[in-house]
Design a protein around this motif. Structure first.
Motif, mmCIF file in Angstrom:
data_model
loop_
_atom_site.group_PDB
_atom_site.id
_atom_site.type_symbol
_atom_site.label_atom_id
_atom_site.label_comp_id
_atom_site.label_asym_id
_atom_site.label_seq_id
_atom_site.Cartn_x
_atom_site.Cartn_y
_atom_site.Cartn_z
ATOM 1 N N TYR A 41 0.855 -1.187 0.000
ATOM 2 C CA TYR A 41 0.000 0.000 0.000
ATOM 3 C C TYR A 41 0.890 1.236 0.000
ATOM 4 C CZ TYR A 41 -3.219 -3.578 1.767
ATOM 5 O OH TYR A 41 -3.952 -4.720 1.934
ATOM 6 N N GLN A 42 1.065 1.826 -1.154
ATOM 7 C CA GLN A 42 1.979 2.950 -1.305
ATOM 8 C C GLN A 42 1.570 4.156 -0.445
ATOM 9 O OE1 GLN A 42 4.912 3.282 -3.008
ATOM 10 N NE2 GLN A 42 4.798 1.071 -3.367
ATOM 11 N N TRP A 43 0.280 4.296 -0.191
ATOM 12 C CA TRP A 43 -0.191 5.439 0.582
ATOM 13 C C TRP A 43 0.265 5.394 2.044
ATOM 14 C CZ3 TRP A 43 -3.475 4.243 4.660
ATOM 15 C CH2 TRP A 43 -4.061 2.973 4.626
ATOM 16 N N LEU A 44 0.766 4.237 2.482
ATOM 17 C CA LEU A 44 1.258 4.106 3.856
ATOM 18 C C LEU A 44 2.713 4.576 4.013
ATOM 19 C CD1 LEU A 44 -0.184 0.602 4.875
ATOM 20 C CD2 LEU A 44 -0.972 2.858 5.636
ATOM 21 N N ARG A 45 3.379 4.826 2.915
ATOM 22 C CA ARG A 45 4.801 5.163 2.957
ATOM 23 C C ARG A 45 5.044 6.372 3.856
ATOM 24 N NH1 ARG A 45 8.807 3.977 -0.910
ATOM 25 N NH2 ARG A 45 10.785 3.965 0.204
ATOM 26 N N VAL A 46 6.038 6.260 4.725
ATOM 27 C CA VAL A 46 6.397 7.339 5.650
ATOM 28 C C VAL A 46 7.369 8.280 4.958
ATOM 29 C CG1 VAL A 46 7.329 7.915 7.921
ATOM 30 C CG2 VAL A 46 6.117 5.749 7.590
ATOM 31 N N THR A 47 7.082 9.543 4.973
ATOM 32 C CA THR A 47 7.966 10.507 4.323
ATOM 33 C C THR A 47 9.171 10.795 5.214
ATOM 34 O OG1 THR A 47 6.898 12.447 5.305
ATOM 35 C CG2 THR A 47 5.960 11.580 3.253
ATOM 36 N N PRO A 48 10.274 11.231 4.622
ATOM 37 C CA PRO A 48 11.443 11.608 5.430
ATOM 38 C C PRO A 48 11.114 12.672 6.467
ATOM 39 C CG PRO A 48 12.062 11.398 3.131
ATOM 40 C CD PRO A 48 10.576 11.276 3.174
ATOM 41 N N LEU A 49 10.208 13.577 6.127
ATOM 42 C CA LEU A 49 9.839 14.635 7.070
ATOM 43 C C LEU A 49 9.144 14.057 8.307
ATOM 44 C CD1 LEU A 49 9.904 17.661 7.531
ATOM 45 C CD2 LEU A 49 7.672 17.827 6.388
ATOM 46 N N GLU A 50 8.328 13.023 8.121
ATOM 47 C CA GLU A 50 7.686 12.371 9.265
ATOM 48 C C GLU A 50 8.712 11.693 10.158
ATOM 49 O OE1 GLU A 50 3.413 10.646 8.323
ATOM 50 O OE2 GLU A 50 4.737 10.252 6.622
ATOM 51 N N ALA A 103 9.011 19.067 -3.426
ATOM 52 C CA ALA A 103 9.020 17.827 -2.657
ATOM 53 C C ALA A 103 10.401 17.186 -2.684
ATOM 54 C CB ALA A 103 7.982 16.859 -3.203
ATOM 55 N N PHE A 104 11.047 17.246 -3.835
ATOM 56 C CA PHE A 104 12.391 16.668 -3.963
ATOM 57 C C PHE A 104 13.363 17.359 -2.999
ATOM 58 C CE2 PHE A 104 16.613 16.629 -5.882
ATOM 59 C CZ PHE A 104 16.802 15.269 -6.063
ATOM 60 N N THR A 105 13.320 18.674 -2.991
ATOM 61 C CA THR A 105 14.202 19.441 -2.101
ATOM 62 C C THR A 105 13.864 19.186 -0.643
ATOM 63 O OG1 THR A 105 14.399 21.186 -3.774
ATOM 64 C CG2 THR A 105 14.987 21.757 -1.515
ATOM 65 N N GLU A 106 12.579 19.111 -0.342
ATOM 66 C CA GLU A 106 12.131 18.859 1.027
ATOM 67 C C GLU A 106 12.635 17.513 1.522
ATOM 68 O OE1 GLU A 106 7.910 17.636 2.165
ATOM 69 O OE2 GLU A 106 7.929 19.768 2.694
ATOM 70 N N ASN A 107 12.525 16.499 0.678
ATOM 71 C CA ASN A 107 12.991 15.170 1.067
ATOM 72 C C ASN A 107 14.497 15.130 1.261
ATOM 73 O OD1 ASN A 107 10.440 14.001 1.061
ATOM 74 N ND2 ASN A 107 10.534 13.513 -1.122
ATOM 75 N N LEU A 108 15.229 15.774 0.352
ATOM 76 C CA LEU A 108 16.683 15.797 0.480
ATOM 77 C C LEU A 108 17.111 16.502 1.760
ATOM 78 C CD1 LEU A 108 18.027 16.515 -3.131
ATOM 79 C CD2 LEU A 108 18.091 14.376 -1.850
ATOM 80 N N ASN A 109 16.470 17.617 2.066
ATOM 81 C CA ASN A 109 16.800 18.354 3.287
ATOM 82 C C ASN A 109 16.489 17.533 4.534
ATOM 83 O OD1 ASN A 109 17.636 20.563 1.784
ATOM 84 N ND2 ASN A 109 15.659 21.615 1.929
ATOM 85 N N ALA A 110 15.351 16.827 4.494
ATOM 86 C CA ALA A 110 14.966 15.999 5.637
ATOM 87 C C ALA A 110 15.955 14.858 5.837
ATOM 88 C CB ALA A 110 13.551 15.455 5.444
ATOM 89 N N ILE A 111 16.351 14.220 4.743
ATOM 90 C CA ILE A 111 17.309 13.112 4.833
ATOM 91 C C ILE A 111 18.665 13.608 5.338
ATOM 92 C CG2 ILE A 111 18.619 11.445 3.461
ATOM 93 C CD1 ILE A 111 16.121 11.129 1.729
ATOM 94 N N SER A 112 19.069 14.780 4.862
ATOM 95 C CA SER A 112 20.328 15.366 5.326
ATOM 96 C C SER A 112 20.282 15.644 6.824
ATOM 97 C CB SER A 112 20.616 16.650 4.546
ATOM 98 O OG SER A 112 21.784 17.281 5.038
ATOM 99 N N GLU A 113 19.152 16.166 7.284
ATOM 100 C CA GLU A 113 19.003 16.466 8.712
ATOM 101 C C GLU A 113 18.943 15.180 9.529
ATOM 102 O OE1 GLU A 113 18.561 19.011 12.080
ATOM 103 O OE2 GLU A 113 19.363 19.212 10.038
ATOM 104 N N ILE A 114 18.288 14.165 8.999
ATOM 105 C CA ILE A 114 18.240 12.872 9.695
ATOM 106 C C ILE A 114 19.640 12.293 9.845
ATOM 107 C CG2 ILE A 114 17.499 10.459 9.448
ATOM 108 C CD1 ILE A 114 14.893 11.511 8.223
ATOM 109 N N THR A 115 20.444 12.419 8.800
ATOM 110 C CA THR A 115 21.828 11.938 8.866
ATOM 111 C C THR A 115 22.606 12.665 9.954
ATOM 112 O OG1 THR A 115 21.787 11.455 6.493
ATOM 113 C CG2 THR A 115 23.945 11.593 7.550
#
Length: 255
Positions: free
Chosen positions: A105-114, A154-166
């Motif tokens: 179920y693709q709609w369940l995917r957790v975003t990096p921001l979450e 969205a692409f930039t948001e995800n990259l920024n979130a992943i960078s911050e998670i790292t």
């Protein structure tokens, strides 16, 4: 007050995981008496913990959607009573469940921001190892080229979130390692203190017989002196008696 709250709180056992139930739960925590509020909060927290375990076990055969709704209810309930540990634990379980089922179920995917928001909350509440594990999960599910939503924003948001998670993962790892060193140091100090106490006790036990022997030696020496003194007195008495008898003999002969 606490018992009354628990009696009313039994209504939470009903399978009604809605906003009205949360409002009712919040009404239990309204009190002008600080002591009563603390007691009620503690009682309700224990009730929620017990009920959440029972309910989650009972819905094992329910759909993912139903399970997530129940998890969300208890997350909000624990947040309401201020039980951050239970709240984070269920939030983490919900995120992992969503990621596990997201292949179907693709709609369940957790975003990096979450994931990022969860990691920040875990760190802010002192759950460093949980934050580290969440970072690892987030980075394992999402790579830098994994874009969940179309569009440059969205692409930039995800990259920024992943960078911050790292970055936060490195911080969490440092805090966990620091905590581990601190725990080891505390254990070492406790062990050394215990050893010193045992050593001191052993030293006292060793000194005790020596001091006792010393005192006994003094007593024996005093007794010997007493016996010697008594012997001298006896000898003097005997000599005085002998001299008296000798004087009597001489006197008789003279007469």
């Amino acid at each position: 007050m606490a018992e009354h709250a628990l009696n009313r709180g039994s209504d939470i056992k009903l399978p009604c995981f809605s906003d009205s139930t949360l409002l009712f739960l919040g009404s239990l925590l309204v009190s002008k008496d600080v002591k009563s509020l603390i007691e009620v909060r503690s009682d309700v927290t224990q009730l929620l913990r017990s009920e959440s375990i029972s309910v989650l076990l009972s819905i094992s055969d329910k759909t993912v959607h139903e399970k997530l709704l129940v998890l969300e209810f208890f997350v909000r309930a624990f947040a309401l009573v201020g039980d951050h540990e239970s709240c984070l634990a269920l939030r983490y379980e919900a995120l992992v469940m969503r990621e596990t089922k997201s292949s179907k179920y693709q709609w369940l995917r957790v975003t990096p921001l979450e994931w990022l928001r969860f990691v920040e909350d875990a760190l802010n509440n002192g759950f460093h190892s949980v934050a580290e594990k969440a970072c690892e999960n987030a980075l394992s599910y999402h790579g830098n080229n994994d874009v969940l939503k179309p569009g440059p924003d969205a692409f930039t948001e995800n990259l920024n979130a992943i960078s911050e998670i790292t970055r936060l993962r490195n911080r969490a790892m440092t805090l966990v390692a620091s905590r581990s060193v601190q725990v080891q140091a505390e254990e070492y100090l406790r062990r050394k203190t215990s050893e010193q106490k045992m050593s001191g006790l052993s030293y006292k036990e060793e000194r005790c017989p020596a001091s006792t022997a010393f005192r006994n030696g003094i007593k024996r020496q005093n007794l010997r002196r007493l016996y010697q003194h008594q012997s001298l007195l006896k000898i003097n008495d005997e000599l005085d008696g002998s001299h008296l008898n000798l004087r009597l003999v001489i006197a008789n002969k003279t007469c």
